[in-house]
Design a protein around this motif. Structure first.
Motif, PDB file in Angstrom:
ATOM      1  N   GLY A 139       3.635  10.116   0.532  1.00 41.77           N
ATOM      2  CA  GLY A 139       2.713   9.965  -0.585  1.00 41.77           C
ATOM      3  C   GLY A 139       2.189   8.555  -0.749  1.00 41.77           C
ATOM      4  O   GLY A 139       1.597   8.216  -1.782  1.00 41.77           O
ATOM      5  N   ALA A 140       2.365   7.711   0.276  1.00 40.66           N
ATOM      6  CA  ALA A 140       1.981   6.299   0.175  1.00 40.66           C
ATOM      7  C   ALA A 140       0.504   6.129  -0.169  1.00 40.66           C
ATOM      8  O   ALA A 140       0.141   5.288  -1.004  1.00 40.66           O
ATOM      9  CB  ALA A 140       2.302   5.574   1.481  1.00 40.66           C
ATOM     10  N   GLY A 192      -1.618  -1.815  -2.651  1.00 46.78           N
ATOM     11  CA  GLY A 192      -0.790  -0.629  -2.444  1.00 46.78           C
ATOM     12  C   GLY A 192      -0.980   0.054  -1.112  1.00 46.78           C
ATOM     13  O   GLY A 192      -0.635   1.229  -0.965  1.00 46.78           O
ATOM     14  N   VAL A 193      -1.479  -0.694  -0.109  1.00 48.33           N
ATOM     15  CA  VAL A 193      -1.751  -0.058   1.185  1.00 48.33           C
ATOM     16  C   VAL A 193      -0.811  -0.528   2.297  1.00 48.33           C
ATOM     17  O   VAL A 193      -0.906  -0.048   3.428  1.00 48.33           O
ATOM     18  CB  VAL A 193      -3.219  -0.272   1.612  1.00 48.33           C
ATOM     19  N   ARG A 194       0.102  -1.453   1.995  1.00 46.42           N
ATOM     20  CA  ARG A 194       1.022  -1.945   3.026  1.00 46.42           C
ATOM     21  C   ARG A 194       2.198  -0.983   3.194  1.00 46.42           C
ATOM     22  O   ARG A 194       2.718  -0.447   2.226  1.00 46.42           O
ATOM     23  CB  ARG A 194       1.553  -3.334   2.657  1.00 46.42           C
ATOM     24  N   TRP A 195       2.618  -0.789   4.443  1.00 44.76           N
ATOM     25  CA  TRP A 195       3.794   0.041   4.721  1.00 44.76           C
ATOM     26  C   TRP A 195       4.586  -0.596   5.859  1.00 44.76           C
ATOM     27  O   TRP A 195       4.062  -1.433   6.596  1.00 44.76           O
ATOM     28  CB  TRP A 195       3.396   1.481   5.063  1.00 44.76           C
ATOM     29  N   THR A 196       5.854  -0.191   5.973  1.00 44.47           N
ATOM     30  CA  THR A 196       6.748  -0.752   6.986  1.00 44.47           C
ATOM     31  C   THR A 196       6.984   0.262   8.091  1.00 44.47           C
ATOM     32  O   THR A 196       7.342   1.417   7.820  1.00 44.47           O
ATOM     33  CB  THR A 196       8.095  -1.149   6.358  1.00 44.47           C
ATOM     34  N   VAL A 243      -8.474   5.583   1.253  1.00 45.99           N
ATOM     35  CA  VAL A 243      -7.230   5.183   1.909  1.00 45.99           C
ATOM     36  C   VAL A 243      -6.688   6.396   2.646  1.00 45.99           C
ATOM     37  O   VAL A 243      -6.617   7.489   2.080  1.00 45.99           O
ATOM     38  CB  VAL A 243      -6.187   4.687   0.887  1.00 45.99           C
ATOM     39  N   ASN A 244      -6.314   6.211   3.908  1.00 45.02           N
ATOM     40  CA  ASN A 244      -5.824   7.341   4.688  1.00 45.02           C
ATOM     41  C   ASN A 244      -4.599   6.921   5.487  1.00 45.02           C
ATOM     42  O   ASN A 244      -4.643   5.947   6.241  1.00 45.02           O
ATOM     43  CB  ASN A 244      -6.906   7.866   5.638  1.00 45.02           C
ATOM     44  N   ALA A 245      -3.516   7.638   5.311  1.00 46.13           N
ATOM     45  CA  ALA A 245      -2.294   7.357   6.060  1.00 46.13           C
ATOM     46  C   ALA A 245      -2.435   7.706   7.540  1.00 46.13           C
ATOM     47  O   ALA A 245      -1.620   7.276   8.356  1.00 46.13           O
ATOM     48  CB  ALA A 245      -1.117   8.124   5.451  1.00 46.13           C
ATOM     49  N   ASP A 246      -3.462   8.476   7.897  1.00 42.34           N
ATOM     50  CA  ASP A 246      -3.735   8.811   9.293  1.00 42.34           C
ATOM     51  C   ASP A 246      -4.732   7.798   9.847  1.00 42.34           C
ATOM     52  O   ASP A 246      -5.918   7.810   9.493  1.00 42.34           O
ATOM     53  CB  ASP A 246      -4.308  10.229   9.382  1.00 42.34           C
ATOM     54  N   TYR A 247      -4.244   6.921  10.714  1.00 39.85           N
ATOM     55  CA  TYR A 247      -5.080   5.827  11.217  1.00 39.85           C
ATOM     56  C   TYR A 247      -6.230   6.298  12.091  1.00 39.85           C
ATOM     57  O   TYR A 247      -7.144   5.508  12.410  1.00 39.85           O
ATOM     58  CB  TYR A 247      -4.221   4.828  12.002  1.00 39.85           C
ATOM     59  N   THR A 248      -6.245   7.569  12.490  1.00 43.30           N
ATOM     60  CA  THR A 248      -7.327   8.092  13.329  1.00 43.30           C
ATOM     61  C   THR A 248      -8.469   8.667  12.497  1.00 43.30           C
ATOM     62  O   THR A 248      -9.450   9.159  13.065  1.00 43.30           O
ATOM     63  CB  THR A 248      -6.819   9.171  14.292  1.00 43.30           C
TER      64      THR A 248
END
Length: 221
Positions: free
Chosen positions: A38-39, A145-149, A195-200
């Motif tokens: 849910g990022a 709120g878009v950074r992730w590890t 914003v999309n968690a799918d980089y493609t």
């Protein structure tokens, strides 16, 4: 060809002919996990107040979001790095749309965790007329709120693909921004957020034109 069509063709070629099945599986797994977390839903949205920032361009000159907003709306795109072909297609598409963006009174910047030499390389290779600003450690990305590890298994995949983030970013946090594009109005509120968690997956740059037109009409009124 539309931007997403180019990205789909790139993905098909990479996953079918270039990458080992285990690599493809790991990339799919990490994307699915990020989506499931849910990022992307926790990132800043339309109507939120965008954080102010001052970041260096690749030549070390400070660029202030506040000063850019004094001139007009601001388009901000979060960029993973020179090593990411999907991201480079995205930057090139934005460069093609830059005259349309600027004719609507807006400024355009990219924000990336990569080092200044890598950003200079990105600007050269993609023939950009807008700056890539250095967000060391992803502090601004985190405020949006878009950074992730990256999980540990994905770090090994990235290294095998020649994308060791400790080298490209100059630090070892192993964080990236999710692909994100924002339009910030002059009062600092977010008028457009993708914003999309799918980089493609990336939106067409033309999607922001109506938003900029609306902001322009509002300014005149």
């Amino acid at each position: 060809m539309p931007l997403q069509g180019k990205l789909d063709a790139l993905k098909l070629e990479f996953e079918t002919n270039l990458a080992p099945p285990a690599t493809v599986e790991a990339l799919h797994r990490s994307t699915n996990e990020l989506i499931a977390s849910g990022a992307q839903n926790r990132a800043l949205k339309v109507g939120d107040l965008a954080p102010e920032f001052t970041l260096p361009d690749p030549d070390g000159n400070p660029v202030s979001s506040k000063l850019l907003l004094d001139k007009g709306p601001l388009v901000v795109t979060f960029y993973r790095g020179v090593w990411c072909p999907y991201c480079n297609f995205d930057l090139s598409a934005l460069e093609e749309a830059r005259s349309e963006i600027e004719s609507r009174g807006a400024s355009l910047v990219a924000v990336s965790e990569q080092t200044a030499p890598n950003s200079r390389k990105s600007q050269r290779q993609n023939r950009l007329g807008f700056p890539i600003l250095g967000d060391h450690g992803g502090e601004v990305a985190a405020r949006f709120g878009v950074r992730w590890t990256l999980p540990h298994y994905l770090r090994e995949v990235q290294k095998a693909l020649g994308a060791d983030l400790t080298k490209f970013n100059g630090e070892d946090s192993w964080t990236l921004p999710m692909p994100a594009r924002y339009v910030i109005a002059q009062d600092g509120t977010i008028a457009y957020a993708e914003v999309n968690a799918d980089y493609t997956r990336r939106p067409e740059p033309s999607a922001i034109f109506p938003v900029l037109d609306q902001l322009s009409r509002r300014q005149v009124a």
